[in-house]
Scaffold this motif. Structure first.
Motif, PDB file in Angstrom:
ATOM      1  N   SER A 252      16.546  27.590  12.767  1.00  0.00           N
ATOM      2  CA  SER A 252      15.891  27.636  14.075  1.00  0.00           C
ATOM      3  C   SER A 252      15.076  26.378  14.355  1.00  0.00           C
ATOM      4  O   SER A 252      14.706  26.117  15.507  1.00  0.00           O
ATOM      5  CB  SER A 252      14.992  28.873  14.182  1.00  0.00           C
ATOM      6  N   HIS A 253      14.798  25.586  13.308  1.00  0.00           N
ATOM      7  CA  HIS A 253      14.060  24.330  13.471  1.00  0.00           C
ATOM      8  C   HIS A 253      14.976  23.110  13.362  1.00  0.00           C
ATOM      9  O   HIS A 253      14.494  21.985  13.186  1.00  0.00           O
ATOM     10  CB  HIS A 253      12.951  24.233  12.415  1.00  0.00           C
ATOM     11  N   THR A 254      16.283  23.339  13.485  1.00  0.00           N
ATOM     12  CA  THR A 254      17.234  22.227  13.373  1.00  0.00           C
ATOM     13  C   THR A 254      16.899  21.097  14.329  1.00  0.00           C
ATOM     14  O   THR A 254      16.855  19.928  13.948  1.00  0.00           O
ATOM     15  CB  THR A 254      18.672  22.708  13.661  1.00  0.00           C
ATOM     16  N   ARG A 255      16.645  21.446  15.589  1.00  0.00           N
ATOM     17  CA  ARG A 255      16.464  20.400  16.591  1.00  0.00           C
ATOM     18  C   ARG A 255      15.186  19.603  16.361  1.00  0.00           C
ATOM     19  O   ARG A 255      15.205  18.378  16.370  1.00  0.00           O
ATOM     20  CB  ARG A 255      16.455  21.029  17.985  1.00  0.00           C
ATOM     21  N   ILE A 256      14.079  20.302  16.132  1.00  0.00           N
ATOM     22  CA  ILE A 256      12.823  19.559  16.017  1.00  0.00           C
ATOM     23  C   ILE A 256      12.786  18.729  14.735  1.00  0.00           C
ATOM     24  O   ILE A 256      12.270  17.600  14.728  1.00  0.00           O
ATOM     25  CB  ILE A 256      11.607  20.510  16.115  1.00  0.00           C
ATOM     26  N   THR A 257      13.341  19.247  13.644  1.00  0.00           N
ATOM     27  CA  THR A 257      13.356  18.451  12.415  1.00  0.00           C
ATOM     28  C   THR A 257      14.316  17.266  12.548  1.00  0.00           C
ATOM     29  O   THR A 257      14.040  16.179  12.029  1.00  0.00           O
ATOM     30  CB  THR A 257      13.734  19.324  11.203  1.00  0.00           C
ATOM     31  N   SER A 258      15.413  17.470  13.270  1.00  0.00           N
ATOM     32  CA  SER A 258      16.340  16.366  13.512  1.00  0.00           C
ATOM     33  C   SER A 258      15.730  15.293  14.397  1.00  0.00           C
ATOM     34  O   SER A 258      16.059  14.110  14.273  1.00  0.00           O
ATOM     35  CB  SER A 258      17.636  16.878  14.161  1.00  0.00           C
ATOM     36  N   ASP A 259      14.839  15.707  15.302  1.00  0.00           N
ATOM     37  CA  ASP A 259      14.150  14.717  16.144  1.00  0.00           C
ATOM     38  C   ASP A 259      13.456  13.675  15.278  1.00  0.00           C
ATOM     39  O   ASP A 259      13.442  12.486  15.607  1.00  0.00           O
ATOM     40  CB  ASP A 259      13.112  15.406  17.037  1.00  0.00           C
ATOM     41  N   PHE A 260      12.869  14.137  14.172  1.00  0.00           N
ATOM     42  CA  PHE A 260      12.146  13.221  13.293  1.00  0.00           C
ATOM     43  C   PHE A 260      13.086  12.513  12.321  1.00  0.00           C
ATOM     44  O   PHE A 260      13.041  11.286  12.181  1.00  0.00           O
ATOM     45  CB  PHE A 260      11.055  13.977  12.537  1.00  0.00           C
ATOM     46  N   SER A 261      13.947  13.248  11.636  1.00  0.00           N
ATOM     47  CA  SER A 261      14.738  12.641  10.562  1.00  0.00           C
ATOM     48  C   SER A 261      15.910  11.812  11.077  1.00  0.00           C
ATOM     49  O   SER A 261      16.217  10.765  10.514  1.00  0.00           O
ATOM     50  CB  SER A 261      15.259  13.728   9.612  1.00  0.00           C
ATOM     51  N   SER A 262      16.556  12.265  12.155  1.00  0.00           N
ATOM     52  CA  SER A 262      17.773  11.597  12.624  1.00  0.00           C
ATOM     53  C   SER A 262      17.555  10.766  13.882  1.00  0.00           C
ATOM     54  O   SER A 262      18.029   9.638  13.971  1.00  0.00           O
ATOM     55  CB  SER A 262      18.868  12.641  12.883  1.00  0.00           C
ATOM     56  N   CYS A 263      16.846  11.336  14.865  1.00  0.00           N
ATOM     57  CA  CYS A 263      16.577  10.587  16.103  1.00  0.00           C
ATOM     58  C   CYS A 263      15.402   9.630  15.945  1.00  0.00           C
ATOM     59  O   CYS A 263      15.319   8.621  16.647  1.00  0.00           O
ATOM     60  CB  CYS A 263      16.276  11.546  17.258  1.00  0.00           C
ATOM     61  N   GLY A 264      14.500   9.958  15.027  1.00  0.00           N
ATOM     62  CA  GLY A 264      13.284   9.175  14.860  1.00  0.00           C
ATOM     63  C   GLY A 264      13.490   7.680  14.705  1.00  0.00           C
ATOM     64  O   GLY A 264      12.767   6.890  15.341  1.00  0.00           O
ATOM     65  N   PRO A 265      14.455   7.230  13.879  1.00  0.00           N
ATOM     66  CA  PRO A 265      14.658   5.781  13.769  1.00  0.00           C
ATOM     67  C   PRO A 265      14.984   5.112  15.099  1.00  0.00           C
ATOM     68  O   PRO A 265      14.546   3.984  15.352  1.00  0.00           O
ATOM     69  CB  PRO A 265      15.839   5.680  12.788  1.00  0.00           C
ATOM     70  N   ALA A 266      15.721   5.811  15.967  1.00  0.00           N
ATOM     71  CA  ALA A 266      16.022   5.248  17.285  1.00  0.00           C
ATOM     72  C   ALA A 266      14.773   5.207  18.157  1.00  0.00           C
ATOM     73  O   ALA A 266      14.525   4.219  18.872  1.00  0.00           O
ATOM     74  CB  ALA A 266      17.119   6.057  17.970  1.00  0.00           C
ATOM     75  N   PHE A 267      13.962   6.282  18.108  1.00  0.00           N
ATOM     76  CA  PHE A 267      12.740   6.313  18.919  1.00  0.00           C
ATOM     77  C   PHE A 267      11.780   5.202  18.484  1.00  0.00           C
ATOM     78  O   PHE A 267      11.226   4.470  19.313  1.00  0.00           O
ATOM     79  CB  PHE A 267      12.050   7.670  18.790  1.00  0.00           C
ATOM     80  N   LEU A 268      11.566   5.073  17.169  1.00  0.00           N
ATOM     81  CA  LEU A 268      10.659   4.038  16.669  1.00  0.00           C
ATOM     82  C   LEU A 268      11.209   2.639  16.957  1.00  0.00           C
ATOM     83  O   LEU A 268      10.448   1.725  17.287  1.00  0.00           O
ATOM     84  CB  LEU A 268      10.438   4.217  15.175  1.00  0.00           C
ATOM     85  N   SER A 269      12.521   2.490  16.839  1.00  0.00           N
ATOM     86  CA  SER A 269      13.128   1.182  17.113  1.00  0.00           C
ATOM     87  C   SER A 269      12.962   0.792  18.576  1.00  0.00           C
ATOM     88  O   SER A 269      12.772  -0.389  18.901  1.00  0.00           O
ATOM     89  CB  SER A 269      14.613   1.197  16.742  1.00  0.00           C
TER      90      SER A 269
END
Length: 280
Positions: free
Chosen positions: A160-177
């Motif tokens: 149930s936390h797939t999306r929010i945890t993915s925001d940090f682990s998988s999408c996070g590098p793109a957001f920070l970049s």
């Protein structure tokens, strides 16, 4: 152990490259089927010894672990290909976040897991998010996490936390970049500083910050307090960020969750249409 991959797109290729690069698997242990012939040719050229299959079914029938590295819209056809040839001893692993374990378990006779990798795994770092179906045993979990530990830190999360945890682990590098790109561009335009030097400085800063957070136990709030002297330059700049970014991160999370819910709704329809398939 034989590990199969259906799909060799961006993330499938990353997993294959990383698992070989860090010694988790030898090329001879890996088998791949993909609908793009050129990707198969490129893989074999890069990693001699990999076994290529034209048929998803043949690939699935010959491996111990099968990674499904495919887009949400491709799941119906792939499940149709492999459901009849897989056995209860095998493990199927989806890396597609909106695909639910509850979608896959009724459709496949094997054990089912969901693993969400990250681009950071290419450096042997970052997290792999791990979720397990009801048929996964402790030995299966340990096997998967042992494999993933060569390229990442496996972390078990609630589905149930797939999306929010993915925001940090998988999408996070793109957001920070993105943040760094805008910051560096402004610095170059306003000061004439060398972009490549700033890129290097930003990278070293991220590495050091990551170690402070993971190895030294700091929280983001503690780091800010440690660096920002009251009335100083950093504190004043943080006040600007707080003012300008107010509400932005709530919108960011809403955006990723809305897209996830949209994909999930489509997948529900796909798997609901397969209800006449024999239930395993």
């Amino acid at each position: 152990m034989k590990v199969g991959f259906i799909g060799a797109g961006s993330m499938g290729q990353l997993l294959i490259d990383s698992l070989i690069r860090y010694g988790a698997l030898q090329p001879e242990q890996i088998q791949v089927s993909t609908r793009t012939p050129q990707k198969s040719v490129d893989l074999l050229h890069q990693h001699p010894g990999i076994k290529l299959y034209e048929s998803n079914a043949e690939n699935a029938s010959q491996c111990d672990i099968l990674f499904l590295c495919i887009k949400p819209g491709d799941f119906r056809s792939v499940i149709d290909d492999i459901a009849e040839v897989m056995s209860p001893e095998q493990i199927a692993v989806s890396i597609t976040s909106p695909v639910q374990l509850s979608h896959l378990e009724p459709a496949l006779p094997c054990k089912v897991a969901k693993i969400i990798p990250s681009l950071t795994n290419y450096t042997g770092s970052g997290a792999s998010l791990c979720m397990y179906g009801s048929r996964i045993k402790e030995k299966d979990r340990l096997l998967l996490e042992s494999l993933l530990s060569y390229i990442s830190r496996p972390i078990q999360v609630l589905e149930s936390h797939t999306r929010i945890t993915s925001d940090f682990s998988s999408c996070g590098p793109a957001f920070l970049s993105y943040f760094l790109e805008k910051w560096i561009t402004a610095a170059v335009e306003l000061t004439g500083a060398d972009r490549s030097s700033l890129n290097r400085l930003a990278g070293e800063m991220l590495l050091g910050t990551g170690r402070l957070l993971t190895e030294e136990g700091f929280t983001p709030e503690q780091l800010q307090k440690r660096i920002a002297v009251p009335g100083g330059i950093t504190a004043q700049a943080l006040s600007l960020l707080e003012e300008r970014l107010d509400g932005l991160f709530h919108q960011l999370i809403s955006t990723t969750h809305d897209k996830y819910d949209e994909d999930l709704e489509k997948l529900d329809a796909v798997f609901d249409s397969m209800v006449n398939r024999p239930r395993y």
